[in-house]
Design a protein around this motif. Sequence first.
Motif, PDB file in Angstrom:
ATOM      1  N   PRO A  80     -13.231   0.907   9.659  1.00  0.00           N
ATOM      2  CA  PRO A  80     -14.326  -0.018   9.332  1.00  0.00           C
ATOM      3  C   PRO A  80     -15.674   0.680   9.430  1.00  0.00           C
ATOM      4  O   PRO A  80     -15.794   1.752  10.034  1.00  0.00           O
ATOM      5  CB  PRO A  80     -14.193  -1.104  10.402  1.00  0.00           C
ATOM      6  CG  PRO A  80     -13.652  -0.359  11.586  1.00  0.00           C
ATOM      7  CD  PRO A  80     -12.729   0.696  11.023  1.00  0.00           C
ATOM      8  N   SER A  81     -16.690   0.052   8.860  1.00  0.00           N
ATOM      9  CA  SER A  81     -18.043   0.594   8.964  1.00  0.00           C
ATOM     10  C   SER A  81     -18.567   0.409  10.379  1.00  0.00           C
ATOM     11  O   SER A  81     -18.010  -0.334  11.186  1.00  0.00           O
ATOM     12  CB  SER A  81     -18.966  -0.132   7.979  1.00  0.00           C
ATOM     13  OG  SER A  81     -19.140  -1.476   8.399  1.00  0.00           O
ATOM     14  N   ALA A  82     -19.663   1.091  10.676  1.00  0.00           N
ATOM     15  CA  ALA A  82     -20.283   0.947  12.001  1.00  0.00           C
ATOM     16  C   ALA A  82     -20.691  -0.495  12.255  1.00  0.00           C
ATOM     17  O   ALA A  82     -20.503  -1.029  13.348  1.00  0.00           O
ATOM     18  CB  ALA A  82     -21.493   1.875  12.108  1.00  0.00           C
ATOM     19  N   ALA A  83     -21.246  -1.147  11.234  1.00  0.00           N
ATOM     20  CA  ALA A  83     -21.662  -2.539  11.391  1.00  0.00           C
ATOM     21  C   ALA A  83     -20.463  -3.434  11.678  1.00  0.00           C
ATOM     22  O   ALA A  83     -20.523  -4.331  12.520  1.00  0.00           O
ATOM     23  CB  ALA A  83     -22.386  -3.010  10.136  1.00  0.00           C
ATOM     24  N   ALA A  84     -19.358  -3.196  10.978  1.00  0.00           N
ATOM     25  CA  ALA A  84     -18.168  -4.020  11.171  1.00  0.00           C
ATOM     26  C   ALA A  84     -17.542  -3.793  12.536  1.00  0.00           C
ATOM     27  O   ALA A  84     -17.035  -4.728  13.164  1.00  0.00           O
ATOM     28  CB  ALA A  84     -17.152  -3.738  10.066  1.00  0.00           C
ATOM     29  N   LYS A 133     -14.556 -10.449   7.842  1.00  0.00           N
ATOM     30  CA  LYS A 133     -15.098 -10.865   6.546  1.00  0.00           C
ATOM     31  C   LYS A 133     -15.052  -9.714   5.541  1.00  0.00           C
ATOM     32  O   LYS A 133     -14.632  -9.890   4.387  1.00  0.00           O
ATOM     33  CB  LYS A 133     -16.528 -11.368   6.731  1.00  0.00           C
ATOM     34  CG  LYS A 133     -17.194 -11.830   5.450  1.00  0.00           C
ATOM     35  CD  LYS A 133     -16.567 -13.084   4.905  1.00  0.00           C
ATOM     36  CE  LYS A 133     -16.900 -14.276   5.754  1.00  0.00           C
ATOM     37  NZ  LYS A 133     -16.390 -15.553   5.145  1.00  0.00           N
ATOM     38  N   PHE A 134     -15.471  -8.520   5.981  1.00  0.00           N
ATOM     39  CA  PHE A 134     -15.464  -7.373   5.083  1.00  0.00           C
ATOM     40  C   PHE A 134     -14.044  -6.950   4.728  1.00  0.00           C
ATOM     41  O   PHE A 134     -13.771  -6.529   3.601  1.00  0.00           O
ATOM     42  CB  PHE A 134     -16.237  -6.201   5.695  1.00  0.00           C
ATOM     43  CG  PHE A 134     -17.711  -6.235   5.379  1.00  0.00           C
ATOM     44  CD1 PHE A 134     -18.167  -5.922   4.114  1.00  0.00           C
ATOM     45  CD2 PHE A 134     -18.636  -6.597   6.340  1.00  0.00           C
ATOM     46  CE1 PHE A 134     -19.522  -5.955   3.809  1.00  0.00           C
ATOM     47  CE2 PHE A 134     -19.995  -6.632   6.050  1.00  0.00           C
ATOM     48  CZ  PHE A 134     -20.442  -6.316   4.779  1.00  0.00           C
ATOM     49  N   ASN A 135     -13.113  -7.042   5.669  1.00  0.00           N
ATOM     50  CA  ASN A 135     -11.729  -6.696   5.371  1.00  0.00           C
ATOM     51  C   ASN A 135     -11.161  -7.602   4.286  1.00  0.00           C
ATOM     52  O   ASN A 135     -10.505  -7.135   3.340  1.00  0.00           O
ATOM     53  CB  ASN A 135     -10.877  -6.791   6.635  1.00  0.00           C
ATOM     54  CG  ASN A 135     -10.990  -5.552   7.507  1.00  0.00           C
ATOM     55  OD1 ASN A 135     -11.639  -4.585   7.141  1.00  0.00           O
ATOM     56  ND2 ASN A 135     -10.363  -5.588   8.670  1.00  0.00           N
ATOM     57  N   LEU A 147      -2.937  -2.008   2.793  1.00  0.00           N
ATOM     58  CA  LEU A 147      -4.381  -1.877   2.592  1.00  0.00           C
ATOM     59  C   LEU A 147      -5.136  -2.405   3.812  1.00  0.00           C
ATOM     60  O   LEU A 147      -6.133  -1.815   4.242  1.00  0.00           O
ATOM     61  CB  LEU A 147      -4.783  -2.642   1.336  1.00  0.00           C
ATOM     62  CG  LEU A 147      -6.011  -2.151   0.564  1.00  0.00           C
ATOM     63  CD1 LEU A 147      -5.835  -0.724   0.101  1.00  0.00           C
ATOM     64  CD2 LEU A 147      -6.277  -3.068  -0.627  1.00  0.00           C
ATOM     65  N   GLN A 148      -4.643  -3.508   4.385  1.00  0.00           N
ATOM     66  CA  GLN A 148      -5.275  -4.089   5.570  1.00  0.00           C
ATOM     67  C   GLN A 148      -5.287  -3.096   6.721  1.00  0.00           C
ATOM     68  O   GLN A 148      -6.285  -2.970   7.442  1.00  0.00           O
ATOM     69  CB  GLN A 148      -4.515  -5.345   5.999  1.00  0.00           C
ATOM     70  CG  GLN A 148      -5.040  -5.982   7.283  1.00  0.00           C
ATOM     71  CD  GLN A 148      -6.345  -6.719   7.088  1.00  0.00           C
ATOM     72  OE1 GLN A 148      -6.451  -7.563   6.203  1.00  0.00           O
ATOM     73  NE2 GLN A 148      -7.342  -6.400   7.879  1.00  0.00           N
ATOM     74  N   ILE A 149      -4.186  -2.372   6.907  1.00  0.00           N
ATOM     75  CA  ILE A 149      -4.099  -1.394   7.992  1.00  0.00           C
ATOM     76  C   ILE A 149      -5.186  -0.336   7.849  1.00  0.00           C
ATOM     77  O   ILE A 149      -5.862   0.030   8.810  1.00  0.00           O
ATOM     78  CB  ILE A 149      -2.705  -0.738   8.013  1.00  0.00           C
ATOM     79  CG1 ILE A 149      -1.649  -1.764   8.447  1.00  0.00           C
ATOM     80  CG2 ILE A 149      -2.685   0.465   8.951  1.00  0.00           C
ATOM     81  CD1 ILE A 149      -0.224  -1.272   8.286  1.00  0.00           C
TER      82      ILE A 149
END
Length: 287
Positions: A102-106, A115-117, A94-96
Amino acid sequence: MPEWTPPATLATIAPGEMWQRLAASPKQYLLIGESDHRIWQIGASVMGALPVLAQGGFAHLGLEWSRKTLQPAIDAFIRADIRERSCGADLRALQIVFDIFPSAAARANPALRDKFNQLNKALAYTARNQHMQLHALDQLPSFGDFISGEPVARQEAYMRQLVALSTSGAVPNLLPPEELPLFRQYVRRFFDVNMASDKGRAASIIAAAGQQRAMVFYGSAHFRGEGQNGIDAHLPAQQQAYVLIGQCETLAENFPHTEPRRAPDFVLDTANRRAFVMPAAAVHGLA
């Protein structure tokens, strides 16, 4: 940006009591509006409420995640066997996926990305422990698909501008003035197609839930009220409860807003850890 100042007449309750009321309500669908995708505490508050909501019978959670890229990974995570769970292979897989998409912000902020991950993994883990099914509802093409016909240098410049808009409360202009009109046309087209996809998102969660209870956790712009073709407009009208979640000034964008927004039954301010019982709650039997 000014903070949202709630009317003094509103009743204030603890966030835990708000989630318990929603879990105990007879409504089949719980709509959760995210006021700002950059605030990780919004997702954390939802993740923390999942056990209470699961006890209330909520068995499905629809998310603003890409169906094409994330649903296969989610399904594999939910189906992981004892060996995969015991050695952590399920979480590593799932981490991969979260690292790749990721989102544009991330993407613009490594600390925010981490943090979001962690939050997204925790949300998936908690949902699985509560025997809750996760559904990635977003089938929208990426912004890159919209600008794919442009020269590569222009595509890269437009993506940088989009990331800047996604990570700042201001409106930074990284483009030459002559490029801004075309960029804004693409953003407008992307927004219009995104909003027009809400009917399909509602159909997806209805098909997935059947007669069971379901939550839809999405950006608040996708909940627009009667006759506005938001996600809520395509769900059974008498079977919905809606909570708007944000922090201080991000809530002010919803009261009022230049574009249609649904009136929430509850507003949760994660910064001050308090929930407000809105007038709509009494109308919908939730007060």
